[in-house]
Write an enzyme that holds these catalytic residues in place. Structure first.
Site, PDB file in Angstrom:
ATOM      1  N   ALA A   1       0.805  -1.220   0.000  1.00 58.57           N
ATOM      2  CA  ALA A   1       0.000   0.000   0.000  1.00 58.57           C
ATOM      3  C   ALA A   1       0.842   1.276   0.000  1.00 58.57           C
ATOM      4  O   ALA A   1       0.444   2.271  -0.586  1.00 58.57           O
ATOM      5  CB  ALA A   1      -0.936  -0.015   1.199  1.00 58.57           C
ATOM      6  N   THR A   2       2.005   1.251   0.622  1.00 52.17           N
ATOM      7  CA  THR A   2       2.822   2.475   0.625  1.00 52.17           C
ATOM      8  C   THR A   2       3.233   2.823  -0.802  1.00 52.17           C
ATOM      9  O   THR A   2       3.137   3.978  -1.230  1.00 52.17           O
ATOM     10  CB  THR A   2       4.077   2.291   1.516  1.00 52.17           C
ATOM     11  OG1 THR A   2       3.632   2.046   2.856  1.00 52.17           O
ATOM     12  CG2 THR A   2       4.959   3.517   1.504  1.00 52.17           C
TER      13      THR A   2
ATOM     14  N   ASN B   1      -6.545   2.609  10.406  1.00 53.73           N
ATOM     15  CA  ASN B   1      -5.654   1.624  11.016  1.00 53.73           C
ATOM     16  C   ASN B   1      -5.513   1.796  12.522  1.00 53.73           C
ATOM     17  O   ASN B   1      -5.261   0.843  13.241  1.00 53.73           O
ATOM     18  CB  ASN B   1      -4.270   1.683  10.356  1.00 53.73           C
ATOM     19  CG  ASN B   1      -3.772   3.098  10.150  1.00 53.73           C
ATOM     20  OD1 ASN B   1      -4.410   3.896   9.463  1.00 53.73           O
ATOM     21  ND2 ASN B   1      -2.656   3.420  10.748  1.00 53.73           N
TER      22      ASN B   1
ATOM     23  N   GLN C   1      -6.928  -1.653   5.417  1.00 46.69           N
ATOM     24  CA  GLN C   1      -7.462  -2.241   6.652  1.00 46.69           C
ATOM     25  C   GLN C   1      -8.860  -2.834   6.455  1.00 46.69           C
ATOM     26  O   GLN C   1      -9.372  -3.508   7.342  1.00 46.69           O
ATOM     27  CB  GLN C   1      -7.489  -1.197   7.779  1.00 46.69           C
ATOM     28  CG  GLN C   1      -6.116  -0.718   8.202  1.00 46.69           C
ATOM     29  CD  GLN C   1      -5.296  -1.785   8.930  1.00 46.69           C
ATOM     30  OE1 GLN C   1      -5.812  -2.831   9.352  1.00 46.69           O
ATOM     31  NE2 GLN C   1      -4.006  -1.553   9.068  1.00 46.69           N
TER      32      GLN C   1
ATOM     33  N   ALA D   1      -1.121  -7.202   1.183  1.00 44.81           N
ATOM     34  CA  ALA D   1      -1.333  -8.617   1.518  1.00 44.81           C
ATOM     35  C   ALA D   1      -1.092  -8.930   2.988  1.00 44.81           C
ATOM     36  O   ALA D   1      -1.799  -9.733   3.597  1.00 44.81           O
ATOM     37  CB  ALA D   1      -0.414  -9.485   0.651  1.00 44.81           C
ATOM     38  N   HIS D   2      -0.075  -8.276   3.588  1.00 42.68           N
ATOM     39  CA  HIS D   2       0.295  -8.681   4.956  1.00 42.68           C
ATOM     40  C   HIS D   2      -0.731  -8.267   5.996  1.00 42.68           C
ATOM     41  O   HIS D   2      -0.652  -8.685   7.148  1.00 42.68           O
ATOM     42  CB  HIS D   2       1.693  -8.170   5.313  1.00 42.68           C
ATOM     43  CG  HIS D   2       1.818  -6.698   5.558  1.00 42.68           C
ATOM     44  ND1 HIS D   2       1.963  -6.177   6.810  1.00 42.68           N
ATOM     45  CD2 HIS D   2       1.827  -5.634   4.709  1.00 42.68           C
ATOM     46  CE1 HIS D   2       2.081  -4.847   6.732  1.00 42.68           C
ATOM     47  NE2 HIS D   2       1.994  -4.504   5.461  1.00 42.68           N
TER      48      HIS D   2
ATOM     49  N   THR E   1      10.007  -7.452 -12.567  1.00 39.60           N
ATOM     50  CA  THR E   1       9.610  -8.863 -12.555  1.00 39.60           C
ATOM     51  C   THR E   1       8.653  -9.119 -11.402  1.00 39.60           C
ATOM     52  O   THR E   1       8.926  -8.734 -10.261  1.00 39.60           O
ATOM     53  CB  THR E   1      10.866  -9.748 -12.390  1.00 39.60           C
ATOM     54  OG1 THR E   1      11.772  -9.403 -13.437  1.00 39.60           O
ATOM     55  CG2 THR E   1      10.524 -11.232 -12.468  1.00 39.60           C
TER      56      THR E   1
ATOM     57  N   CYS F   1       4.725   6.402  15.489  1.00 37.11           N
ATOM     58  CA  CYS F   1       5.968   6.363  16.252  1.00 37.11           C
ATOM     59  C   CYS F   1       7.139   6.006  15.352  1.00 37.11           C
ATOM     60  O   CYS F   1       6.978   5.393  14.318  1.00 37.11           O
ATOM     61  CB  CYS F   1       5.888   5.298  17.339  1.00 37.11           C
ATOM     62  SG  CYS F   1       4.481   5.519  18.402  1.00 37.11           S
TER      63      CYS F   1
HETATM   64  N1  PLP Z   1      -2.416   2.160   4.596  1.00 34.97           N
HETATM   65  C1  PLP Z   1      -2.910   1.717   5.754  1.00 34.97           C
HETATM   66  C2  PLP Z   1      -4.304   2.107   6.144  1.00 34.97           C
HETATM   67  C3  PLP Z   1      -2.163   0.887   6.580  1.00 34.97           C
HETATM   68  O1  PLP Z   1      -2.666   0.453   7.737  1.00 34.97           O
HETATM   69  C4  PLP Z   1      -0.864   0.521   6.161  1.00 34.97           C
HETATM   70  C5  PLP Z   1      -0.047  -0.353   7.036  1.00 34.97           C
HETATM   71  O2  PLP Z   1       0.847   0.029   7.694  1.00 34.97           O
HETATM   72  C6  PLP Z   1      -0.376   1.019   4.942  1.00 34.97           C
HETATM   73  C7  PLP Z   1      -1.186   1.837   4.191  1.00 34.97           C
HETATM   74  C8  PLP Z   1       0.993   0.662   4.443  1.00 34.97           C
HETATM   75  O3  PLP Z   1       0.969  -0.629   3.917  1.00 34.97           O
HETATM   76  P1  PLP Z   1       2.304  -1.394   3.456  1.00 34.97           P
HETATM   77  O4  PLP Z   1       2.879  -1.962   4.689  1.00 34.97           O
HETATM   78  O5  PLP Z   1       1.824  -2.430   2.504  1.00 34.97           O
HETATM   79  O6  PLP Z   1       3.188  -0.422   2.788  1.00 34.97           O
END
Ligand code: PLP
Length: 381
Positions: free
Chosen positions: A71-72, A149, A177, A197-198, A234, A315
Site C-alpha cells: 500500500a505504501t 488503522n 485495513q 497482503a500482509h 519482474t 511512532c
Molecule cells: N495504509 C494503511 C491504512 C495501513 O494500515 C498501512 C499499514 O501500515 C499502509 C497503508 C501501508 O501498507 P504497506 O505496509 O503495505 O506499505
C-alpha cells in the site's frame, strides 16, 4: 509462555493457505513469467489466473488489477500520478486521518494545495461537507481511506465514491485495513483502490491496486511492460499467489471477542476510554485511552505477560510522536500518550481477548506499585 498477538492492524501472521501457496510456487514457479520459453508461459498462466481471481473477487476487469509491493508504494504512486496528470494548481481533498503513506505523499506532491476534509462527530469524513466542497468545484481528486488503522473507524467510502463520480472527480480509497475484514462488494466503485497482503494473512512486500476502468495512463514504475505497463519489474509470482490464497481464505470477522473484551475491561478497569465507541468501526480493533501510565509502559508490561499490543500513535525508533489521527479527532495530547491499540485476526480466540483484559488489570496493579520507567520504544502502525 504463549504469545498472544494483538497487533493485526500492523501486520498479520501468514495464513497456512498463503504459506502453502508461497512454498509451492517458490519451488515450482520460479521462472520469470516474461521469459520466452514454454516453461515460463506456465508461470505466466498462474499469474494471469491469480489476476483473474482478484478481478472476480472485486468484480472488475482483470486490466484494472495491478500487483505491486504494497500500500505504501501504491499510495505514493497515485499521488505522483495525480501530480503529473491533473491540471496545474488544482487542489485535492484528503482525510486528515489517513495513514502516513497518504498524508506524506499528499503533502510531498501537493503541499499547500491539499484541502483537509472535515470529520463528523464520530471521526469519519463528513460526507455532506465533502459533497459541498465538491459542488463548489474546489477539488480535482479525493483520497479517503475505507477503515482507519488506528481507530478502526469506517468511512462511508461508497457514498464518497458516488459523490466524486457525480462531479467527475477521481477518488482514491486506501482499503488496506478493510480488505480481509469486511466484504469487498462495491469497492470497485472507487477509481483507485490500494491494499496490502500482509494485513490479511498474505506475505509482506506484496500488494494490489485497482485502477480506474477507463485508461488513466497510470505508471508507477517504468522500465518494462509488466502489469500492462502500469508497473515495471519482474513480478513476485510466489508472493502474489500467496496473497491471492490468503484473500480466498478470508472469512467474515466477528466482533464477539472484541466486544466481550470491552465488557470485561469495563469491569476490571472502568476508567478506560474507548475511541469511536459510537462509530461504525472494524470488528477486530479497539483503541483505548488508558486512565494512567504512558502507552509504552503498558506495552512493555503486557509483553512480559505474553501480549503484544501497539500504541495508538505514529511512532519511530526511540521517539513517540503525537498521532495525527487522534489529533484530527480532537483527542487531547495527554490522552494520546496513553493510547493503546489492540487488534485481532484470524488466529485470535475469544479466550485470548478475555485473557488480555485480565492481563491489563494485572499490569495496572503492577504499574501502580512501580516507580516511573522508560519512555522510548519502536512501534509499528
Ligand atoms: N495504509 C494503511 C491504512 C495501513 O494500515 C498501512 C499499514 O501500515 C499502509 C497503508 C501501508 O501498507 P504497506 O505496509 O503495505 O506499505
Amino acid at each position: 509462555m504463549k504469545t498472544c498477538y494483538f497487533d493485526y492492524n500492523a501486520t498479520a501472521p501468514l495464513r497456512p493457505e498463503a504459506k502453502a501457496a508461497w512454498l509451492s510456487a517458490t519451488e515450482d514457479l520460479w521462472l520469470n513469467p516474461s521469459s520466452p520459453y514454454r516453461a515460463a508461459a506456465r508461470v505466466h498462466a498462474h499469474l494471469a489466473e491469480a489476476r483473474s481471481v482478484v478481478a472476480g473477487l472485486f468484480a472488475v476487469a482483470a486490466e484494472r488489477v495491478v500487483f505491486n509491493s504494497g500500500a505504501t508504494e501504491a499510495n505514493n504512486a497515485i499521488f505522483a500520478h495525480w501530480a503529473a496528470t491533473l491540471p496545474a494548481n488544482t487542489r485535492i481533498g484528503v482525510s486528515p486521518t489517513e495513514h502516513p503513506s497518504v498524508l506524506a505523499a499528499a503533502q510531498h506532491f501537493f503541499g499547500e494545495r491539499v484541502i483537509w476534509l472535515a470529520l463528523d462527530g464520530n471521526g469519519a469524513v463528513d460526507v455532506a461537507a465533502l459533497q459541498h466542497v465538491l459542488s463548489e468545484r474546489q477539488l480535482a481528486a479525493v483520497s479517503v481511506m475505507a477503515a482507519n488503522n488506528e481507530t478502526g473507524i469506517l468511512n462511508d467510502w461508497a457514498a464518497i465514491a458516488t459523490a466524486c463520480r457525480a462531479q467527475g472527480v477521481p477518488y482514491h480509497c486506501d482499503a488496506s485495513q478493510w480488505i480481509g475484514k469486511l466484504p469487498l462488494d462495491r469497492l470497485q466503485t472507487c477509481d483507485f483502490l490500494t491494499g496490502a497482503a500482509h494485513k490479511f494473512g498474505g506475505p509482506k512486500g506484496v500488494g494490489l491496486c485497482l485502477l480506474p476502468a477507463e485508461n488513466s495512463g497510470f505508471m508507477s514504475l517504468t522500465g518494462g511492460a509488466q502489469e500492462f505497463g502500469h508497473r515495471a519489474g519482474t513480478e513476485d509470482v510466489a508472493g502474489i499467489l500467496a496473497m491471492v490464497a490468503a484473500l480466498q481464505a478470508v472469512e467474515r470477522g466477528s466482533a464477539q471477542g472484541r466486544d466481550a473484551f470491552l465488557v470485561e475491561l469495563g469491569q476490571v478497569l472502568p476508567a478506560v476510554e474507548v475511541i469511536g465507541l459510537a462509530a461504525p468501526r472494524l470488528c477486530n480493533t479497539a483503541l483505548l485511552i488508558m486512565p494512567e501510565f504512558a502507552s509504552v509502559r503498558w506495552i512493555r508490561a503486557l509483553e512480559k505477560r505474553g501480549f503484544l499490543v501497539s500504541a495508538g500513535s505514529a511512532c519511530s525508533t526511540g521517539k513517540q510522536g503525537p498521532s495525527p489521527v487522534l489529533a484530527a479527532m480532537g483527542v487531547e495530547a495527554g490522552a494520546m500518550q496513553r493510547a493503546l491499540r489492540v487488534s485481532s485476526g484470524w488466529a485470535t480466540s475469544v479466550a485470548d481477548w478475555l485473557a488480555l483484559a485480565a492481563a491489563m488489570a494485572e499490569c495496572r496493579s503492577m504499574l501502580s506499585s512501580e516507580a516511573d520507567g522508560s519512555t522510548s520504544t519502536v512501534i509499528s502502525i
